[in-house]
Design a protein around this motif. Structure first.
Motif, short mmCIF file in Angstrom:
data_model
loop_
_atom_site.label_atom_id
_atom_site.label_comp_id
_atom_site.label_asym_id
_atom_site.label_seq_id
_atom_site.Cartn_x
_atom_site.Cartn_y
_atom_site.Cartn_z
N ARG A 46 41.40 17.85 12.18
CA ARG A 46 42.16 17.92 13.19
C ARG A 46 43.53 18.49 13.46
O ARG A 46 43.90 19.28 14.06
N ASP A 50 45.06 21.58 15.44
CA ASP A 50 46.24 21.65 16.13
C ASP A 50 47.26 22.83 15.54
O ASP A 50 48.04 23.46 16.32
N VAL A 54 48.91 26.19 17.77
CA VAL A 54 50.21 26.67 17.90
C VAL A 54 50.40 28.04 16.92
O VAL A 54 51.48 28.59 16.92
N PHE A 56 50.00 28.39 13.78
CA PHE A 56 50.48 28.23 12.24
C PHE A 56 49.59 28.63 11.47
O PHE A 56 49.57 28.87 10.21
N SER B 4 44.71 13.01 17.86
CA SER B 4 44.83 14.59 17.83
C SER B 4 45.47 15.00 19.00
O SER B 4 46.54 15.71 18.78
N GLY B 7 49.24 14.18 18.14
CA GLY B 7 49.58 15.33 17.10
C GLY B 7 49.89 16.61 17.56
O GLY B 7 50.64 17.13 17.40
N GLU B 8 48.80 17.13 18.52
CA GLU B 8 49.01 18.57 19.08
C GLU B 8 50.51 18.40 19.80
O GLU B 8 51.18 19.61 19.69
N LEU B 11 53.18 18.96 17.27
CA LEU B 11 53.36 20.31 16.94
C LEU B 11 53.87 21.01 17.99
O LEU B 11 54.72 22.12 17.68
N ASP B 12 53.76 21.19 19.21
CA ASP B 12 53.84 21.70 20.18
C ASP B 12 55.70 21.46 20.29
O ASP B 12 56.52 22.47 20.36
N VAL B 15 57.19 23.50 17.48
CA VAL B 15 57.31 24.74 17.77
C VAL B 15 58.44 25.14 18.44
O VAL B 15 59.19 26.07 18.46
#
Lengths: 249, 249
Positions: A46, A50, A54, A56, B4, B7-8, B11-12, B15
């Motif tokens: 997962r 993600d 983005v 990474f 998920s 989580g995504e 991360l967004d 960033v």
């Protein structure tokens, strides 16, 4: 609060995923990432998705690599960017004059972190690559960074590493004082016993080291003092250029 | 799945926090991060705390900077690391021979991403710094990367940028074909109208560009062809060194 704590855990897991990649293993599968990051396979999967979203991580031929986006974000406003940029021409000068690998490093979390490196075909062996770490008390750059660290930083390091330092020959405090007096450090090769390192500090306005520059030369070279003089001269040039760059105008 | 998705999103947001930092604003307060990342102040504050905990950010004199840890993670196994390392001695050669700024770049998400740069005091003006981006169709490196891109990549770029390309003089496809024939691209200064850029492609085994090297020279210089020849020669050297490095032995 619950959010913050789960967020923090996610960043911790993210760091573990990114840490799974290293110079000698730049390409990994999800299974390898899960193993190296000590995460359940589904969690790793997962997080990898993600990271791909983005930028990474990127996928190439079925394996994963660190993404160019991560490199870009980390480099474009990095705290070490000015230092690297200012030091670069001086590293080139040394590289040409000494015909050996030249390195720029800082003290970070009780280790020597290599920021930049200029290589030369045919130079003495040196495997320290950019963004890799070396031990402080076994390298010339580490010893010079420690010798010219602010007193509390030096004392803190010595306090945290009593055991390791006790195993060395001689009294480390006396050695550090000697390095300060002399203005440079030398240390016999950590990676290759046929080499010697020499390093000089880049000093900030308060007289403490902000960085070190180092070179690896063949051991028992009779040119050590010549090399040390070149290093000290270039290090002063870098220190001055940094302060000029930082001055308001 | 819920995990998920949250989580995504985290991360967004991460960033966006990291993107708030840029070469001209390397130090920010939490309030400035919140504003630039378009996040509620409390969300930004929590994320900054998490970033401080893992070393993605550091606090200095009350403001925040990108952390050395982030730089280290992004650089030690970066996909562009081999390319930079292999290209470095060639960039130095060009820097010495041409006495001008020399740059290494790749095509990334329809833009030119600067990977490395060798500067020279007194050289023509050039503000493109490492990890910064330049437009493809207005720079010599961009045009050479596009000219030597695989056919679907080139067609994709042209399709996505019809409007911008229509505003240029001349037919872009003919121009790209001419660059391929000639082996290098030139383009009048984007940042400074008194300069001209020249660039040559580093080709992979399939004949497509993996990178470009470029130089900025004073406009109307009568040495353009000399510079282009040096660039093409160095670019071939880099391409060959990359393939030798990649060859199993």
């Amino acid at each position: 609060m619950a959010n913050s704590s789960s967020g923090e855990k996610l960043l911790d897991r993210l760091v573990r995923v990114l840490e799974a990649f290293a110079p000698d293993r730049p390409e990994l599968t999800v299974a390898q990432i899960a193993e190296r990051a000590d995460l359940p396979r589904t969690t790793a999967y997962r997080l990898v998705q993600d990271c791909l979203a983005v930028g990474f991580l990127t996928r190439q031929h079925g394996t994963l690599r660190l993404g160019v986006r991560l490199w870009e974000l980390a480099n474009r406003a990095s705290a070490t960017r000015d230092l690297r940029q200012v030091a670069m021409p001086f590293l080139e000068d040394l590289n040409q004059l000494l015909r050996q690998h030249v390195q720029l490093s800082v003290l970070h979390e009780d280790e020597v972190l290599i920021l930049e490196r200029h290589s030369r075909p045919g130079a003495a062996i040196n495997n320290a690559s950019v963004a890799s770490r070396l031990p402080v008390h076994r390298t010339s750059m580490g010893m010079v960074l420690l010798a010219f660290a602010p007193a509390p930083v030096q004392a803190g390091y010595i306090g945290r590493h009593e055991g390791l330092l006790a195993a060395r020959h001689g009294d480390v405090r006396r050695e550090l004082a000697e390095i300060r007096r002399r203005g440079y450090a030398t240390f016999d090769g950590l990676i290759d016993p046929t080499t010697t390192g020499a390093a000089a500090p880049v000093l900030g306005p308060d007289g403490a080291a902000v960085a070190a520059i180092g070179v690896v030369i063949p051991r028992d070279s009779d040119s050590l003092q010549v090399v040390a003089m070149a290093l000290m001269t270039a290090a002063r040039g870098i220190g001055r250029a940094l302060q000029e760059g930082a001055a308001p105008n």
